[in-house]
Design a protein around this motif. Structure first.
Motif, short mmCIF file in Angstrom:
data_model
loop_
_atom_site.label_atom_id
_atom_site.label_comp_id
_atom_site.label_asym_id
_atom_site.label_seq_id
_atom_site.Cartn_x
_atom_site.Cartn_y
_atom_site.Cartn_z
N PRO A 16 0.89 -1.29 0.00
CA PRO A 16 0.05 0.01 -0.04
C PRO A 16 0.87 1.42 0.01
O PRO A 16 0.71 2.45 -0.71
N GLU A 17 1.84 1.18 0.67
CA GLU A 17 2.88 2.44 0.69
C GLU A 17 3.35 2.57 -0.76
O GLU A 17 4.21 3.94 -0.75
N ASP A 18 3.05 1.99 -1.63
CA ASP A 18 3.89 2.11 -2.94
C ASP A 18 2.88 3.05 -3.76
O ASP A 18 3.20 3.30 -5.00
N THR A 19 1.61 3.16 -3.17
CA THR A 19 0.70 4.02 -3.98
C THR A 19 1.18 5.37 -4.10
O THR A 19 1.57 6.16 -3.02
N ALA A 20 1.16 5.90 -5.35
CA ALA A 20 1.59 7.37 -5.62
C ALA A 20 1.44 7.45 -7.27
O ALA A 20 1.04 6.40 -8.01
N VAL A 21 1.63 8.68 -7.56
CA VAL A 21 1.82 9.12 -9.03
C VAL A 21 3.21 8.57 -9.56
O VAL A 21 4.11 9.26 -8.82
N TYR A 22 3.13 8.01 -10.53
CA TYR A 22 4.52 7.82 -10.75
C TYR A 22 5.06 8.46 -12.28
O TYR A 22 4.22 8.48 -13.03
N TYR A 23 6.24 9.21 -12.13
CA TYR A 23 6.80 10.27 -13.29
C TYR A 23 7.90 9.36 -13.86
O TYR A 23 8.77 8.87 -13.05
N CYS A 24 8.13 9.48 -14.75
CA CYS A 24 9.53 9.12 -15.54
C CYS A 24 9.92 10.48 -15.85
O CYS A 24 9.37 11.52 -16.25
N ALA A 25 11.40 10.57 -15.97
CA ALA A 25 12.08 11.59 -15.99
C ALA A 25 13.53 11.41 -16.98
O ALA A 25 13.99 10.33 -17.07
N ALA A 26 13.76 12.33 -17.82
CA ALA A 26 15.01 12.26 -18.54
C ALA A 26 16.03 13.38 -18.32
O ALA A 26 15.70 14.58 -18.00
N GLN A 27 17.34 12.88 -18.14
CA GLN A 27 18.35 13.77 -17.91
C GLN A 27 19.40 13.80 -19.14
O GLN A 27 20.15 13.21 -19.52
N LEU A 28 19.10 15.04 -19.69
CA LEU A 28 19.73 15.50 -21.11
C LEU A 28 20.75 16.26 -20.81
O LEU A 28 22.01 16.18 -21.62
N TYR A 29 20.65 17.61 -20.03
CA TYR A 29 21.61 18.47 -20.02
C TYR A 29 22.72 18.24 -18.66
O TYR A 29 23.75 18.68 -18.69
N ASN A 30 21.88 18.06 -17.83
CA ASN A 30 22.63 17.85 -16.62
C ASN A 30 23.30 16.36 -16.40
O ASN A 30 23.22 15.46 -17.16
N SER A 31 24.47 16.46 -15.62
CA SER A 31 25.33 15.46 -15.59
C SER A 31 25.67 14.94 -14.17
O SER A 31 26.76 14.30 -13.89
N GLY A 32 24.86 15.40 -13.44
CA GLY A 32 24.87 15.22 -11.95
C GLY A 32 24.24 13.79 -11.49
O GLY A 32 23.90 12.86 -12.56
N SER A 33 24.31 13.71 -10.35
CA SER A 33 23.59 12.37 -9.57
C SER A 33 22.22 12.13 -10.15
O SER A 33 21.52 13.00 -10.42
N VAL A 34 21.88 10.81 -10.28
CA VAL A 34 20.51 10.35 -10.84
C VAL A 34 19.63 10.53 -9.82
O VAL A 34 18.29 10.31 -9.97
N TYR A 35 19.95 10.76 -8.44
CA TYR A 35 18.97 10.91 -7.40
C TYR A 35 18.05 12.09 -7.21
O TYR A 35 16.85 11.97 -6.90
N PRO A 36 18.58 13.35 -7.30
CA PRO A 36 17.94 14.61 -7.08
C PRO A 36 16.98 14.67 -8.34
O PRO A 36 17.10 14.75 -9.21
N VAL A 37 15.58 15.38 -7.82
CA VAL A 37 14.84 15.80 -8.75
C VAL A 37 15.16 16.91 -9.56
O VAL A 37 14.81 16.77 -10.93
N ARG A 38 16.04 17.54 -9.15
CA ARG A 38 16.45 18.92 -9.80
C ARG A 38 17.55 18.70 -10.80
O ARG A 38 17.60 19.74 -11.95
N ASN A 39 17.95 17.19 -10.83
CA ASN A 39 18.74 17.26 -11.87
C ASN A 39 18.23 16.41 -13.27
O ASN A 39 18.90 16.05 -14.32
N TYR A 40 16.85 16.78 -13.23
CA TYR A 40 16.22 16.12 -14.45
C TYR A 40 15.63 17.27 -15.18
O TYR A 40 15.08 18.06 -14.57
N ASP A 41 15.74 17.15 -16.76
CA ASP A 41 15.37 18.08 -17.63
C ASP A 41 14.00 17.99 -18.14
O ASP A 41 13.19 19.02 -18.46
#
Length: 127
Positions: A90-115
Motif C-alpha cells: 500500500p505504501e507504493d501508492t503514488a503518482v509515478y513519473y518518468c524523467a530524462a536527464q539530457l543536459y545535467n550530468s550530476g547524480s541520478v537521485y535528485p529531482v532537480r537534475n532532470y530536464d
C-alpha cells in the motif's frame, strides 16, 4: 526536446505486480539517463529507480530494492523505459513519473537534475 509519456498505472492488490512504461521521443540515436520518481499525496516527489545512458548501471531506492526492476528498450529506434514492480505494498501508492536527464550530468537521485518529465501515471495498491 524530449517528450515522455507514461502508461500502465492502475489499481492493484497488495502483493501483486504491475509494469509501467515510459515512451520517450527525442533526437534519434540519443541516449541519456532516465529515471522513475513517485509522489504520494502530501509528500515530496521521491526517487524510485534510474538507469544510466548505456543501460549498464541501474540505481534503486532502498524501499524498492529487490521488488522493482528498471529496464529500457532501444530497439527499432524506439526508446521505452519500463518499471517492473512486484510484491506491491500500500505504501507504493503514488503518482509515478518518468524523467530524462539530457543536459545535467550530476547524480541520478535528485529531482532537480532532470530536464524533462512525463505527466505521471497513478498506481494505487489496496490492502
Amino acid at each position: 526536446q524530449v517528450q515522455l509519456v507514461e502508461s500502465g498505472g492502475r489499481l492493484v492488490q497488495a502483493g501483486g505486480s504491475l509494469r509501467l512504461s515510459c515512451a520517450a521521443s527525442g533526437p534519434p540515436g540519443s541516449r541519456y539517463p532516465m529515471a522513475w520518481f513517485r509522489q504520494a499525496p502530501g509528500e515530496e516527489r521521491e526517487f524510485v529507480a534510474a538507469i544510466n545512458w548505456n543501460d549498464e548501471i541501474t540505481y534503486y531506492a532502498d524501499s524498492v530494492k529487490g521488488r522493482f526492476t528498471i529496464s529500457r528498450d532501444n530497439a527499432n529506434g524506439m526508446n521505452t523505459m519500463y518499471l517492473q514492480m512486484a510484491s506491491l505494498k500500500p505504501e507504493d501508492t503514488a503518482v509515478y513519473y518518468c524523467a530524462a536527464q539530457l543536459y545535467n550530468s550530476g547524480s541520478v537521485y535528485p529531482v532537480r537534475n532532470y530536464d524533462y518529465w512525463g505527466q505521471g501515471t497513478q498506481v494505487t495498491v489496496s490492502s
